[in-house]
Design a protein around this motif. Structure first.
Motif, PDB file in Angstrom:
ATOM      1  N   VAL A 145       1.248  -1.194   0.404  1.00  0.00           N
ATOM      2  CA  VAL A 145       0.000  -0.361   0.079  1.00  0.00           C
ATOM      3  C   VAL A 145       1.104   1.562   0.096  1.00  0.00           C
ATOM      4  O   VAL A 145       1.896   1.491   0.714  1.00  0.00           O
ATOM      5  CB  VAL A 145      -1.217   0.085   1.267  1.00  0.00           C
ATOM      6  N   PRO A 146       0.571   1.957  -0.851  1.00  0.00           N
ATOM      7  CA  PRO A 146       1.812   3.308  -0.954  1.00  0.00           C
ATOM      8  C   PRO A 146       0.524   4.229   0.155  1.00  0.00           C
ATOM      9  O   PRO A 146      -0.076   4.360   0.509  1.00  0.00           O
ATOM     10  CB  PRO A 146       0.943   3.742  -2.013  1.00  0.00           C
ATOM     11  N   THR A 147       1.995   4.681   1.040  1.00  0.00           N
ATOM     12  CA  THR A 147       1.670   5.547   2.474  1.00  0.00           C
ATOM     13  C   THR A 147       1.776   6.690   1.873  1.00  0.00           C
ATOM     14  O   THR A 147       0.803   7.501   2.074  1.00  0.00           O
ATOM     15  CB  THR A 147       2.160   5.242   2.944  1.00  0.00           C
ATOM     16  N   ASP A 148       2.380   7.326   0.699  1.00  0.00           N
ATOM     17  CA  ASP A 148       2.294   8.848   0.285  1.00  0.00           C
ATOM     18  C   ASP A 148       2.831   9.060  -1.275  1.00  0.00           C
ATOM     19  O   ASP A 148       2.851   7.784  -1.368  1.00  0.00           O
ATOM     20  CB  ASP A 148       3.337   9.803   0.732  1.00  0.00           C
ATOM     21  N   VAL A 149       1.988   9.609  -2.496  1.00  0.00           N
ATOM     22  CA  VAL A 149       2.022   9.874  -3.652  1.00  0.00           C
ATOM     23  C   VAL A 149       2.663  10.782  -4.389  1.00  0.00           C
ATOM     24  O   VAL A 149       2.763  11.710  -2.931  1.00  0.00           O
ATOM     25  CB  VAL A 149       0.950  10.304  -3.970  1.00  0.00           C
ATOM     26  N   TYR A 150       3.539  10.713  -5.453  1.00  0.00           N
ATOM     27  CA  TYR A 150       3.696  11.023  -5.763  1.00  0.00           C
ATOM     28  C   TYR A 150       2.565  12.329  -6.345  1.00  0.00           C
ATOM     29  O   TYR A 150       1.383  12.647  -6.438  1.00  0.00           O
ATOM     30  CB  TYR A 150       4.115  10.659  -7.259  1.00  0.00           C
ATOM     31  N   GLY A 151       3.459  13.553  -6.108  1.00  0.00           N
ATOM     32  CA  GLY A 151       3.034  14.829  -6.483  1.00  0.00           C
ATOM     33  C   GLY A 151       1.939  14.652  -7.832  1.00  0.00           C
ATOM     34  O   GLY A 151       0.414  15.747  -8.237  1.00  0.00           O
ATOM     35  N   SER A 152       2.293  14.116  -8.743  1.00  0.00           N
ATOM     36  CA  SER A 152       1.909  14.068 -10.086  1.00  0.00           C
ATOM     37  C   SER A 152       0.477  12.896 -10.083  1.00  0.00           C
ATOM     38  O   SER A 152      -1.108  13.078 -11.076  1.00  0.00           O
ATOM     39  CB  SER A 152       2.528  13.961 -11.687  1.00  0.00           C
ATOM     40  N   LYS A 153       0.139  12.466  -8.659  1.00  0.00           N
ATOM     41  CA  LYS A 153      -0.168  11.357  -8.681  1.00  0.00           C
ATOM     42  C   LYS A 153      -1.396  11.555  -8.253  1.00  0.00           C
ATOM     43  O   LYS A 153      -2.490  11.032  -7.098  1.00  0.00           O
ATOM     44  CB  LYS A 153      -0.105  10.355  -8.107  1.00  0.00           C
ATOM     45  N   GLY A 154      -1.512  13.286  -7.394  1.00  0.00           N
ATOM     46  CA  GLY A 154      -2.474  13.400  -6.110  1.00  0.00           C
ATOM     47  C   GLY A 154      -1.943  13.963  -4.983  1.00  0.00           C
ATOM     48  O   GLY A 154      -2.165  14.911  -4.432  1.00  0.00           O
ATOM     49  N   GLY A 155      -0.387  13.644  -4.771  1.00  0.00           N
ATOM     50  CA  GLY A 155       0.265  13.989  -3.459  1.00  0.00           C
ATOM     51  C   GLY A 155      -0.883  13.728  -2.399  1.00  0.00           C
ATOM     52  O   GLY A 155      -0.104  14.052  -1.671  1.00  0.00           O
ATOM     53  N   PHE A 156      -1.436  12.599  -2.118  1.00  0.00           N
ATOM     54  CA  PHE A 156      -1.431  13.153  -0.332  1.00  0.00           C
ATOM     55  C   PHE A 156      -0.647  12.120   0.061  1.00  0.00           C
ATOM     56  O   PHE A 156      -0.145  10.474  -0.200  1.00  0.00           O
ATOM     57  CB  PHE A 156      -3.791  12.034  -0.980  1.00  0.00           C
ATOM     58  N   GLN A 164       8.863  13.167  -4.527  1.00  0.00           N
ATOM     59  CA  GLN A 164       8.831  13.428  -5.883  1.00  0.00           C
ATOM     60  C   GLN A 164       7.331  14.394  -6.641  1.00  0.00           C
ATOM     61  O   GLN A 164       6.692  13.897  -6.392  1.00  0.00           O
ATOM     62  CB  GLN A 164       9.160  12.926  -6.473  1.00  0.00           C
ATOM     63  N   SER A 165       7.636  15.221  -7.384  1.00  0.00           N
ATOM     64  CA  SER A 165       6.400  15.197  -8.032  1.00  0.00           C
ATOM     65  C   SER A 165       6.367  14.104  -9.330  1.00  0.00           C
ATOM     66  O   SER A 165       5.023  13.310  -9.397  1.00  0.00           O
ATOM     67  CB  SER A 165       6.642  16.885  -9.151  1.00  0.00           C
ATOM     68  N   HIS A 166       7.373  13.395  -9.525  1.00  0.00           N
ATOM     69  CA  HIS A 166       7.301  12.708 -11.031  1.00  0.00           C
ATOM     70  C   HIS A 166       7.864  11.462 -10.027  1.00  0.00           C
ATOM     71  O   HIS A 166       9.003  11.791 -10.348  1.00  0.00           O
ATOM     72  CB  HIS A 166       6.610  13.434 -11.918  1.00  0.00           C
ATOM     73  N   PRO A 167       7.234  10.581 -10.725  1.00  0.00           N
ATOM     74  CA  PRO A 167       8.950   9.318 -11.077  1.00  0.00           C
ATOM     75  C   PRO A 167       9.441   9.008 -11.481  1.00  0.00           C
ATOM     76  O   PRO A 167      10.626   9.020 -11.252  1.00  0.00           O
ATOM     77  CB  PRO A 167       7.693   7.800 -11.098  1.00  0.00           C
ATOM     78  N   HIS A 168       9.873  10.422 -12.754  1.00  0.00           N
ATOM     79  CA  HIS A 168      10.639   9.747 -13.312  1.00  0.00           C
ATOM     80  C   HIS A 168      11.386  10.795 -13.165  1.00  0.00           C
ATOM     81  O   HIS A 168      12.436  11.380 -14.002  1.00  0.00           O
ATOM     82  CB  HIS A 168      10.399  10.482 -14.724  1.00  0.00           C
ATOM     83  N   ASP A 169      11.788  12.167 -12.097  1.00  0.00           N
ATOM     84  CA  ASP A 169      11.886  12.900 -11.872  1.00  0.00           C
ATOM     85  C   ASP A 169      13.470  12.770 -11.311  1.00  0.00           C
ATOM     86  O   ASP A 169      13.604  11.792 -10.749  1.00  0.00           O
ATOM     87  CB  ASP A 169      11.433  14.317 -10.149  1.00  0.00           C
ATOM     88  N   PRO A 170      14.752  13.549 -11.712  1.00  0.00           N
ATOM     89  CA  PRO A 170      15.966  12.746 -11.208  1.00  0.00           C
ATOM     90  C   PRO A 170      15.563  12.810  -9.800  1.00  0.00           C
ATOM     91  O   PRO A 170      15.058  13.492  -8.901  1.00  0.00           O
ATOM     92  CB  PRO A 170      16.542  14.490 -11.768  1.00  0.00           C
ATOM     93  N   VAL A 171      16.783  11.940  -9.121  1.00  0.00           N
ATOM     94  CA  VAL A 171      16.801  11.260  -7.941  1.00  0.00           C
ATOM     95  C   VAL A 171      17.888  12.381  -7.650  1.00  0.00           C
ATOM     96  O   VAL A 171      19.368  11.797  -7.602  1.00  0.00           O
ATOM     97  CB  VAL A 171      16.717  10.626  -7.478  1.00  0.00           C
TER      98      VAL A 171
END
Length: 318
Positions: free
Chosen positions: A233-244, A269-276
């Motif tokens: 279960v994702p406990t926190d989410v990318y900004g582009s997927k809702g950010g909750f 991250q905002s998006h999973p493809h963002d540079p880390v």
């Protein structure tokens, strides 16, 4: 004349609800929440999974920061596709995880974003259909990637397609892939209801990452219909997927979903493809600390996954 409205609510779709309930199937979101009472076979109710660890540099830096903070991690996810990494880098990542006694789960390719035969899935309409494999060559290439990774010592694979999961399960049953290989579905498989989770379990998945916004009643029914499936279960989410962020639900998640993985850190991250970069990694580790702090403050007596569990996906010697 219609009867007057009373104080008891009559639900819509009543005939269907009665049939579903009589046949032991999910029929409502208004159900009492209860603990699963289940655990991993070797013990423990939950583990910690960190996504988007896509190269050796990020893996090494994340492990170092986790050690500095005294935080546990069960397994890491590589998410871009292992075929973008050389054998040498994959081997180095697996060796570091093996030495650190943590798991590593690699994503299979090709996926539509890389496959010349899947242009439809890169368009607006096709993208909404998920990352389906739409040609036989892609199936063969996915199988080849699975063989390569297993030979290098990997014991956990992420798949993006139900058919690929069936293929991997068949290869595992035949002894072509190791018996202790863990097969995990990506969130892009859109496991969003209990019956879909059951289908994935029956097809050969050991672990499913549920769609990000699935509520507690749905997760409870997933656990009931697929009792041996590990629920991630994702406990926190990318900004582009809702950010909750679901940290206040972590205690309920662990009780309802066990055995399960808390998938922590995407909101760095905002998006999973963002540079880390180093800052991203620090934020991920901070999210792990916060999430586990919320669990600790809840007074839920949940145990961390046993060191003996194959669900940890710790690599083996090649």
């Amino acid at each position: 004349m219609a009867a007057a409205i009373g104080t008891e609510i009559t639900r819509g779709a009543g005939r269907a609800r009665r049939w579903l309930e009589d046949n032991g199937l999910p029929h409502s979101d208004e159900i009492p929440l209860r603990a699963s009472g289940s655990a991993f076979d070797e013990g423990g109710e939950y583990g910690v999974e960190i996504p988007v660890v896509n190269n050796f540099r990020v893996l090494e830096a994340t492990l170092r920061l986790l050690r500095e903070e005294g935080l546990p991690v069960t397994r890491f996810n590589e998410t871009l596709g292992a075929f973008l990494l050389s054998d040498a880098e994959v081997a180095d990542m697996l060796a570091l995880c093996r030495e650190s006694d943590v798991g590593m789960v690699f994503a299979l390719g090709p996926r539509p974003e890389y496959d010349r035969k899947a242009a439809f899935y890169r368009g607006g309409f096709g993208a909404s259909q998920g990352r389906r494999v739409n040609n036989n060559d892609a199936l063969a290439q996915s199988a080849e990637e699975a063989l390569r990774l297993a030979e290098l010592g990997c014991r956990g694979l992420i798949a993006y397609d139900l058919g690929v999961i069936r293929m991997l399960s068949n290869m595992r049953q035949a002894g072509t892939l190791p018996a202790d290989l863990m097969i995990k579905s990506s969130s892009h498989c859109i496991v969003s209801n209990p019956l879909t989770a059951q289908v994935y379990a029956e097809t050969g998945a050991n672990s499913v990452t549920v769609i990000h916004d699935v509520g507690l009643p749905v997760l409870q029914e997933m656990r009931r219909l697929a009792p041996r499936l590990t629920i991630d279960v994702p406990t926190d989410v990318y900004g582009s997927k809702g950010g909750f962020i679901r940290f206040y639900e972590v205690a309920e998640l662990v009780q309802i979903c066990a055995p399960m993985m808390l998938k922590i850190g995407a909101s760095a991250q905002s998006h999973p493809h963002d540079p880390v970069n180093e800052n991203t990694i620090r934020q991920r580790v901070q999210r792990v600390a916060l999430c586990l702090e919320f669990l600790k403050k809840s007074d839920v007596e949940a145990k961390y996954i046993s060191d003996l569990s194959p669900q940890r996906c710790v690599p083996v010697e090649a």
